[in-house]
Design a protein around this motif. Structure first.
Motif, mmCIF file in Angstrom:
data_model
loop_
_atom_site.group_PDB
_atom_site.id
_atom_site.type_symbol
_atom_site.label_atom_id
_atom_site.label_comp_id
_atom_site.label_asym_id
_atom_site.label_seq_id
_atom_site.Cartn_x
_atom_site.Cartn_y
_atom_site.Cartn_z
ATOM 1 N N PRO A 108 -3.230 15.525 -18.929
ATOM 2 C CA PRO A 108 -4.554 15.735 -18.175
ATOM 3 C C PRO A 108 -4.557 16.126 -16.663
ATOM 4 O O PRO A 108 -3.956 15.514 -15.799
ATOM 5 N N GLU A 109 -5.405 17.019 -16.411
ATOM 6 C CA GLU A 109 -5.648 17.496 -14.970
ATOM 7 C C GLU A 109 -6.102 16.336 -14.013
ATOM 8 O O GLU A 109 -5.812 16.269 -12.911
ATOM 9 N N SER A 110 -6.562 15.339 -14.792
ATOM 10 C CA SER A 110 -7.104 14.174 -13.781
ATOM 11 C C SER A 110 -5.721 13.364 -13.165
ATOM 12 O O SER A 110 -5.972 12.577 -12.310
ATOM 13 N N TRP A 111 -4.868 13.403 -13.724
ATOM 14 C CA TRP A 111 -3.415 12.487 -13.367
ATOM 15 C C TRP A 111 -3.118 13.350 -11.930
ATOM 16 O O TRP A 111 -3.031 14.343 -11.681
ATOM 17 N N ASP A 112 -2.571 12.153 -11.321
ATOM 18 C CA ASP A 112 -1.956 12.215 -10.067
ATOM 19 C C ASP A 112 -0.594 12.466 -10.154
ATOM 20 O O ASP A 112 0.015 11.394 -10.297
ATOM 21 N N VAL A 113 0.015 13.619 -9.957
ATOM 22 C CA VAL A 113 1.437 13.769 -9.998
ATOM 23 C C VAL A 113 1.816 14.934 -8.663
ATOM 24 O O VAL A 113 0.853 15.340 -7.914
ATOM 25 N N GLU A 114 2.914 15.081 -8.770
ATOM 26 C CA GLU A 114 3.696 15.884 -7.562
ATOM 27 C C GLU A 114 3.362 17.317 -8.051
ATOM 28 O O GLU A 114 2.966 18.312 -7.115
ATOM 29 N N THR A 123 12.291 15.663 -21.817
ATOM 30 C CA THR A 123 12.201 16.391 -20.679
ATOM 31 C C THR A 123 11.421 15.664 -19.547
ATOM 32 O O THR A 123 10.818 14.590 -20.179
ATOM 33 N N ALA A 124 11.623 16.025 -18.369
ATOM 34 C CA ALA A 124 10.620 15.390 -17.258
ATOM 35 C C ALA A 124 9.975 16.371 -16.775
ATOM 36 O O ALA A 124 10.014 17.499 -16.577
ATOM 37 N N VAL A 125 8.431 15.923 -16.559
ATOM 38 C CA VAL A 125 7.490 16.638 -15.999
ATOM 39 C C VAL A 125 6.906 15.661 -15.099
ATOM 40 O O VAL A 125 7.049 14.440 -14.901
ATOM 41 N N GLY A 126 5.944 16.356 -14.179
ATOM 42 C CA GLY A 126 5.085 15.664 -13.208
ATOM 43 C C GLY A 126 5.617 15.614 -11.659
ATOM 44 O O GLY A 126 5.206 15.086 -10.872
ATOM 45 N N GLY A 127 7.035 16.026 -11.561
ATOM 46 C CA GLY A 127 7.694 15.891 -10.439
ATOM 47 C C GLY A 127 8.498 14.998 -10.153
ATOM 48 O O GLY A 127 8.272 13.473 -10.456
ATOM 49 N N MET A 131 7.354 11.663 -15.304
ATOM 50 C CA MET A 131 7.236 10.891 -16.720
ATOM 51 C C MET A 131 8.239 11.640 -17.610
ATOM 52 O O MET A 131 9.157 12.522 -17.453
ATOM 53 N N VAL A 132 8.508 10.830 -18.937
ATOM 54 C CA VAL A 132 9.399 11.260 -20.116
ATOM 55 C C VAL A 132 8.503 11.694 -21.057
ATOM 56 O O VAL A 132 7.352 11.223 -21.549
ATOM 57 N N ILE A 133 8.657 12.971 -21.403
ATOM 58 C CA ILE A 133 8.119 13.707 -22.688
ATOM 59 C C ILE A 133 9.348 14.144 -23.732
ATOM 60 O O ILE A 133 10.489 14.221 -23.344
#
Length: 529
Positions: free
Chosen positions: A205-211, A231-235, A244-246
């Protein structure tokens, strides 16, 4: 000079997240078992363990199950020898094996350790400078203990984080950042054709705070009739809630890839959790049939230690997906079965081994860096290089404790300068140096005074560095018995990636600069309670 002043100003900012220690953290700290040199130890001795399984700067872990043995390698960035290799029998207790590379090909990120038809391979990206020159490489060995081949350049300059896979067609592939993949030659030492795009990732979601979105670190696992791409996403750094892990799966290595309904598999949801920025996972099966994810994370309040290796139990669901069961990893978990090895290694060194010990690595060495070293009679002699820590390629060890101290004896030849440091990068470090007579203070990656004239006499000196949960003090001695506290103390909670970049860690280090040599004796490390 202006950039260094800006960096110093950034370091003066107090981050609320790093200035307090919660009650939960205190409870965790009190429950640690202690091993070599009082270092933190994951195995609690009662059938449970407490993360991290490998404390300190051990990012992007890639784990290989090889019969009843496990081997792991990690990102080593600017440290050489690089690609450290560790061995375990239970995924919790780890012993060093050696290194996969000694020649500097750049800053090494996110490797993948695999075994194919009896041969070991490590695939990894490396970049020089600010990333303008980068590529992907492979080294191989017929024995995990080496010797390892010279690095072979695979090209693929647009990508990072290669992950090896063998498809249902028996062909070998490398999966790459951004959802692309490319076929490998049968020997695994070159690519065939051009990369193709196969996976668009899962979007949070766009509301999450990520790098940043940063789809990277694909690891391929075959389980049952499915291939799983984890895979890793989110910086990797930035906000604690970013990484995070997906996972996604496909019947064919060529796709299409279907995202898991329970993505993200793991994510730090609040900065109050004990581990921040959890991600970049490798799936591995335990010898008892249980499954695990090995990934990295930052310890709450201790970005300075770098990303530490974490072990999280997973369970497979009836519909063929997997879920993480370790929660926020703040409590002891049931250990995997398997025999144990003695965990960790001493960081102390009496320099009697006749070669550079496995705990040491040069920062960003030149091709002839090892020629600076001489050993004999319990002495490491290091030829001076450069004029300050930033251009002297310091020798470093990885500290995994929130509090520790180390000391070393130095005999400084005329014309040389030697010292003891907490070194993050060539832009950011703190410590004390000497020409044998006078002192120089290293603060914020700057020297005070800005220069220290070479001494015509040199001298003998002991330096002790104490880092007690970001509060750094120095003591010096002329005889190793009577110590004087250096008049300047430091607070170093800001010496980390979110301030200075490069994904590194603050490491105990020694250096030799100038035209002469420095003799080091009795490097002693001990973790604080």
């Amino acid at each position: 000079m202006k950039s260094r002043l800006i960096l110093a100003a950034l370091l003066a900012v107090t981050f609320a997240a790093t200035s307090t220690t919660s009650v939960a953290q205190t409870e965790v700290r009190q429950s640690w078992k202690r091993g070599i040199e009082n270092q933190r130890k994951a195995d609690l001795g009662d059938g449970t363990f407490l993360n991290p399984v490998l404390a300190g700067d051990h990012p992007d872990p890639s784990v290989l199950k090889d019969g009843d043995d496990y081997y792991m390698t990690l990102s080593s960035f600017d440290a050489y020898p690089g690609l450290p290799i560790w061995h375990s029998r239970d995924l919790v207790n780890w012993q060093p094996v050696g290194h996969g590379i000694s020649r500097n090909v750049g800053s090494i990120w996110a490797p993948d350790l695999v075994k194919y038809q009896g041969r070991y391979y490590i695939y990894f990206p490396a970049r020089r400078g600010e990333g303008t020159e980068r590529s992907n490489f492979v080294v191989w060995a017929d024995d995990i203990n080496g010797p390892w081949s010279e690095p072979i350049n695979l090209g693929l300059s647009r990508y990072i984080d290669p992950g090896h896979a063998v498809g249902e067609d028996g062909k070998r592939y490398l999966f790459l950042s951004g959802g692309d993949y490319v076929q490998l030659a049968d020997d695994g030492l070159s690519v065939v054709g051009e990369p193709r795009h196969v996976y668009d990732g899962w979007h949070y979601p766009e509301s999450w705070d990520v790098e940043a979105y940063a789809q990277e670190g694909p690891k391929i696992t075959r389980h049952g009739d499915w291939f799983y791409m984890t895979t890793a996403v989110g910086g990797t750094a930035g906000p604690p809630t970013g990484h995070m892990v997906i996972t996604a799966r496909s019947r064919s290595i060529h796709g299409p890839w279907q995202n898991a309904p329970n993505n993200p598999i793991t994510r730090t949801r609040s900065a109050s959790e004990p581990w921040w920025s959890r991600g970049h996972a490798t799936l591995v099966e335990g010898t008892d049939g249980r499954w695990w994810m090995m990934y990295h994370g930052y310890e709450n309040g201790f970005w300075t230690l770098g990303r530490q290796a974490l072990l999280d139990p997973v369970e497979w669901t009836d519909d063929g997906w997997f879920v993480a069961k370790g929660g926020d990893l703040g409590k002891p978990l049931k250990k995997p079965s398997g025999s144990t090895v003695e965990h960790g290694m001493p960081l102390s060194d009496d320099f009697s081994g006749g070669k550079l010990g496995p705990q040491w690595a040069f920062y960003s060495p030149a091709p002839d860096e090892y020629d600076r070293l001489q050993f004999g009679d319990g002495v490491l002699t290091l030829q001076g290089k450069g004029s300050a820590p930033r251009d002297s390629s310091p020798l470093q060890v990885i500290a995994g404790d929130t509090g520790y101290q180390f000391e070393v004896q130095m005999d400084i030849e005329p014309g040389a300068q030697g010292g003891a440091l907490l070194f993050y990068s060539d832009r950011l470090y703190v410590g004390v140096g000497s020409n044998g007579e006078d002192f120089i203070m290293h603060r914020y990656g700057e020297e005070r005074p800005t220069t220290l004239a070479p001494s015509s006499k040199g001298g003998r000196l002991w330096i002790r560095v104490r880092n007690d949960r970001h509060i750094v003090t120095f003591h010096t001695s002329r005889d190793g018995k009577t110590w004087s506290k250096y008049p300047v103390q430091m607070e170093v909670s800001g010496y980390h990636h979110n301030v200075a970049g490069k994904f590194l860690a603050l490491k105990p280090s020694i250096y030799a600069a100038g035209n002469g040599k420095v003799q080091f004796r009795q490097f002693r490390y001990r973790a604080l309670d």
